[in-house]
Design an enzyme around this catalytic site. Structure first.
Site, PDB file in Angstrom:
ATOM      1  N   GLY A  28      13.561 156.935 -43.936  1.00 14.05           N
ATOM      2  CA  GLY A  28      11.921 157.682 -43.354  1.00 14.05           C
ATOM      3  C   GLY A  28      11.958 158.644 -43.128  1.00 14.05           C
ATOM      4  O   GLY A  28      13.550 158.873 -43.287  1.00 14.05           O
ATOM      5  N   PHE A  29      10.783 159.475 -42.376  1.00 16.21           N
ATOM      6  CA  PHE A  29      11.326 160.479 -41.585  1.00 16.21           C
ATOM      7  C   PHE A  29      12.304 159.379 -40.124  1.00 16.21           C
ATOM      8  O   PHE A  29      13.316 159.982 -40.353  1.00 16.21           O
ATOM      9  CB  PHE A  29      10.031 160.020 -41.306  1.00 16.21           C
ATOM     10  CG  PHE A  29       9.790 161.482 -39.322  1.00 16.21           C
ATOM     11  CD1 PHE A  29      10.329 161.777 -39.870  1.00 16.21           C
ATOM     12  CD2 PHE A  29       9.175 160.470 -38.856  1.00 16.21           C
ATOM     13  CE1 PHE A  29      10.388 163.637 -38.403  1.00 16.21           C
ATOM     14  CE2 PHE A  29       8.762 160.746 -37.003  1.00 16.21           C
ATOM     15  CZ  PHE A  29       9.712 162.746 -37.383  1.00 16.21           C
ATOM     16  N   ILE A  30      12.115 158.554 -39.311  1.00 10.84           N
ATOM     17  CA  ILE A  30      12.195 158.037 -38.750  1.00 10.84           C
ATOM     18  C   ILE A  30      14.242 158.035 -39.119  1.00 10.84           C
ATOM     19  O   ILE A  30      15.646 158.163 -38.458  1.00 10.84           O
ATOM     20  CB  ILE A  30      12.159 156.916 -37.177  1.00 10.84           C
ATOM     21  CG1 ILE A  30      10.985 157.799 -36.727  1.00 10.84           C
ATOM     22  CG2 ILE A  30      13.068 156.173 -36.117  1.00 10.84           C
ATOM     23  CD1 ILE A  30      10.524 157.181 -35.367  1.00 10.84           C
TER      24      ILE A  30
ATOM     25  N   GLY B  85       9.216 156.479 -47.763  1.00 10.35           N
ATOM     26  CA  GLY B  85      10.305 157.084 -47.398  1.00 10.35           C
ATOM     27  C   GLY B  85      10.850 157.229 -48.649  1.00 10.35           C
ATOM     28  O   GLY B  85      10.628 157.611 -49.641  1.00 10.35           O
TER      29      GLY B  85
ATOM     30  N   LEU C 290      13.043 149.233 -39.556  1.00  5.10           N
ATOM     31  CA  LEU C 290      12.548 150.365 -38.868  1.00  5.10           C
ATOM     32  C   LEU C 290      11.727 150.686 -40.327  1.00  5.10           C
ATOM     33  O   LEU C 290      10.383 151.454 -40.214  1.00  5.10           O
ATOM     34  CB  LEU C 290      13.322 152.223 -39.382  1.00  5.10           C
ATOM     35  CG  LEU C 290      14.639 151.934 -38.260  1.00  5.10           C
ATOM     36  CD1 LEU C 290      14.681 153.524 -38.364  1.00  5.10           C
ATOM     37  CD2 LEU C 290      13.472 152.607 -36.651  1.00  5.10           C
TER      38      LEU C 290
ATOM     39  N   ALA D 239      11.514 148.215 -34.519  1.00 10.46           N
ATOM     40  CA  ALA D 239      10.463 149.243 -33.917  1.00 10.46           C
ATOM     41  C   ALA D 239       9.467 149.012 -33.329  1.00 10.46           C
ATOM     42  O   ALA D 239       8.667 147.633 -34.490  1.00 10.46           O
ATOM     43  CB  ALA D 239      10.266 150.247 -35.465  1.00 10.46           C
TER      44      ALA D 239
ATOM     45  N   TYR E 205      -3.292 147.589 -37.063  1.00 10.08           N
ATOM     46  CA  TYR E 205      -1.995 148.253 -36.045  1.00 10.08           C
ATOM     47  C   TYR E 205      -0.837 147.430 -35.257  1.00 10.08           C
ATOM     48  O   TYR E 205      -0.144 146.973 -35.058  1.00 10.08           O
ATOM     49  CB  TYR E 205      -1.879 149.646 -36.735  1.00 10.08           C
ATOM     50  CG  TYR E 205      -0.795 149.787 -36.873  1.00 10.08           C
ATOM     51  CD1 TYR E 205       0.607 149.817 -37.834  1.00 10.08           C
ATOM     52  CD2 TYR E 205       0.016 150.375 -35.713  1.00 10.08           C
ATOM     53  CE1 TYR E 205       1.807 150.432 -37.959  1.00 10.08           C
ATOM     54  CE2 TYR E 205       1.315 150.881 -35.497  1.00 10.08           C
ATOM     55  CZ  TYR E 205       1.877 151.192 -36.420  1.00 10.08           C
ATOM     56  OH  TYR E 205       3.481 151.303 -36.579  1.00 10.08           O
TER      57      TYR E 205
ATOM     58  N   LYS F 201       2.242 144.855 -34.999  1.00  4.74           N
ATOM     59  CA  LYS F 201       3.574 145.444 -34.067  1.00  4.74           C
ATOM     60  C   LYS F 201       3.896 144.524 -32.302  1.00  4.74           C
ATOM     61  O   LYS F 201       4.833 143.800 -32.391  1.00  4.74           O
ATOM     62  CB  LYS F 201       2.982 146.953 -33.198  1.00  4.74           C
ATOM     63  CG  LYS F 201       3.299 147.530 -34.469  1.00  4.74           C
ATOM     64  CD  LYS F 201       4.383 147.756 -34.541  1.00  4.74           C
ATOM     65  CE  LYS F 201       4.860 148.513 -36.044  1.00  4.74           C
ATOM     66  NZ  LYS F 201       6.565 148.673 -36.553  1.00  4.74           N
TER      67      LYS F 201
END
Ligand code: UDP
Length: 341
Positions: free
Chosen positions: A14-16, A40, A80, A121, A153, A157
C-alpha cells in the site's frame, strides 16, 4: 554484526506500507509483505521487488495459516492492512468494518501467540470531532451518531486500539498504537478521496480543484517518508510498548490554502470550485474542522520530527502524478523546480 531484524508488514504494497518496506530494507532488515491488493499495488514495490531480503505474499488476513507462519517467522509485525479513505468508508461501510475489525483481531492474536512485538496503524479519525486543538493521546474522543457512516471507521480503529491495549494487559503483548494524522506523498491514490493527490491531479489536468465546504477546515499533512521513519524508530524502541502515539506534522493549513499552494506549485490555470459536503459525501456529513496533533510524546520517545516541508512533499507528489499521467517533465526551474528529495 548484529542479527538481521525480520519484519512482517501487512498492507506492505500500500501507500504507507511500500514506503515502510523500502525504509526497513535500507536499514538492512528482512521484510515479508502480505497484501490482498485491494488498494495496494505491486507496482508500489517495483523499486525493491528484486531485493534479496524481500518476500511478497499476495493474500488476505483470512488465511490464518499463512498469517500464523509469517508472524512466527518475524521479530516484529507492522499491521497496516486496512480499508482507508473517508469516501470509501462512507460508500462501503460493511467491508470497511469487516477488514478493520476481524483482520485486526487475527493479526493481534497471531502476534500474541508468538510473543512478537506489533505496531498497529490507527488514525487521527479516532479523535472524532472533539473541538480541542491540538489532540493529545489521552484526550477524550468525541464521535458522532451511528447513523452517520463516517464514524464507523473511527469506531473500528478505536476497537483496534482497545484490543491492542487489552492484549498488552492480559498477555504482555508488546503492542504500539500509531495514530497517523494526514499522511501524504508519492504513490497515494486519489481514488478514495484523499485531498492532496486529488488536487494535484486536478491541477495537472486543468480541471477545477474541488474544495469541500468553504475550505476553512484545516489539516496537518506529513510526508509519508517521514512517517515511515517514525514507525521504524518506534519499532526499535522497547519503551513504546503499550503506548498510543500520535504520528504526524503540526504544521496546520486550511484546505483552501492547500488548493492555492497546489495551483502555485503546478503553475496550473485551474479554478477552485466549492462543493457542498452533502454532494461530496452523504447528506448530513460531518467534517472535522481542525485536526492538529500534539507531538510531544513522539518527540520525547524517539526524538522524531518531520524533515520535509509541505512544499517539498507536494513537489514530490506533483512529479509522481506527472509521471503517472504521462505528462512531459517540466524544466527544472522557477515554480517547476523538482522535489527536494
Ligand atoms: N477534501 C476536499 N476536496 C477533495 C477531497 C477532500 O476539500 O476533493 C477535504 C475533506 O473534506 C477534508 C480534507 O480535504 O476536509 C482532508 O480530506 P482527506 O480525505 O484527505 O482526509 P481526512 O482528514 O478527511 O481524513
Amino acid at each position: 554484526m548484529s542479527k538481521q531484524q525480520r519484519y512482517f508488514v501487512t498492507g506492505g504494497a500500500g501507500f504507507i506500507g511500500s514506503h515502510l518496506v523500502e525504509n526497513l530494507l535500507a536499514r538492512g532488515a528482512a521484510v515479508a509483505v502480505l497484501d490482498d491488493l485491494s488498494s495496494g499495488r505491486l507496482e508500489n514495490l517495483a523499486g525493491v521487488a528484486d531485493h534479496p531480503s524481500l518476500q511478497i505474499h499476495v493474500g488476505g488476513l483470512d488465511d490464518e495459516e499463512r498469517l500464523d507462519a509469517l508472524t512466527g517467522a518475524a521479530d516484529t509485525v507492522v499491521h497496516l492492512a486496512a480499508a482507508v479513505g473517508v469516501e470509501r468508508v462512507v460508500r462501503e461501510p460493511l467491508r470497511t468494518m469487516e477488514s478493520n475489525l476481524f483482520g485486526f483481531e487475527r493479526v493481534l492474536d497471531a502476534a500474541a501467540r508468538h510473543s512478537r512485538r506489533v505496531l498497529v496503524a490507527s488514525s487521527s479519525e479516532v479523535y472524532g470531532k472533539g473541538g480541542k486543538s491540538p489532540f493529545s493521546e489521552d484526550d477524550d474522543v468525541v464521535l458522532g451518531a451511528t447513523t452517520k457512516g463516517r464514524w464507523s471507521y473511527a469506531a473500528t480503529k478505536m476497537v483496534g486500539e482497545f484490543l491492542t491495549l487489552a492484549h498488552r494487559r492480559q498477555s504482555g503483548l508488546e503492542g504500539v498504537v500509531c495514530r497517523f494524522f494526514n499522511t501524504i506523498g508519492p504513490r497515494q491514490s486519489d481514488q478514495y478521496g484523499m485531498v492532496a493527490p486529488r488536487f494535484v491531479r486536478q491541477a495537472l489536468a486543468g480541471k477545477p480543484l474541488t474544495v469541500y465546504g468553504d475550505g476553512s477546515q484545516s489539516r496537518c499533512f506529513c510526508d509519508v517518508r517521514d512517517v515511515v521513519e517514525a514507525v521504524a524508530l518506534l519499532a526499535e524502541t522497547p519503551e513504546a510498548a503499550g503506548l498510543v502515539v500520535n504520528v504526524g506534522s503540526d504544521r496546520e493549513i486550511s484546505i483552501l490554502e492547500l488548493a492555492e499552494m497546489v495551483l502555485r506549485l503546478t503553475g496550473s490555470g485551474s479554478t477552485i470550485e466549492r462543493v457542498p459536503y452533502e454532494d461530496a459525501y452523504e447528506p448530513g456529513f460531518e467534517d472535522i474542522v481542525r485536526r492538529v496533533p500534539d507531538t510531544a510524546r513522539i518527540r520525547n520517545l524517539i526524538g522524531w520530527q518531520p524533515r520535509r516541508t509541505l512544499e517539498q512533499t507536494l513537489q514530490a507528489i506533483i512529479a509522481d502524478e506527472r509521471r503517472k499521467m504521462k505528462l512531459p517533465s517540466p524544466a527544472r526551474e522557477g515554480a517547476w523546480a523538482a522535489a527536494g528529495d
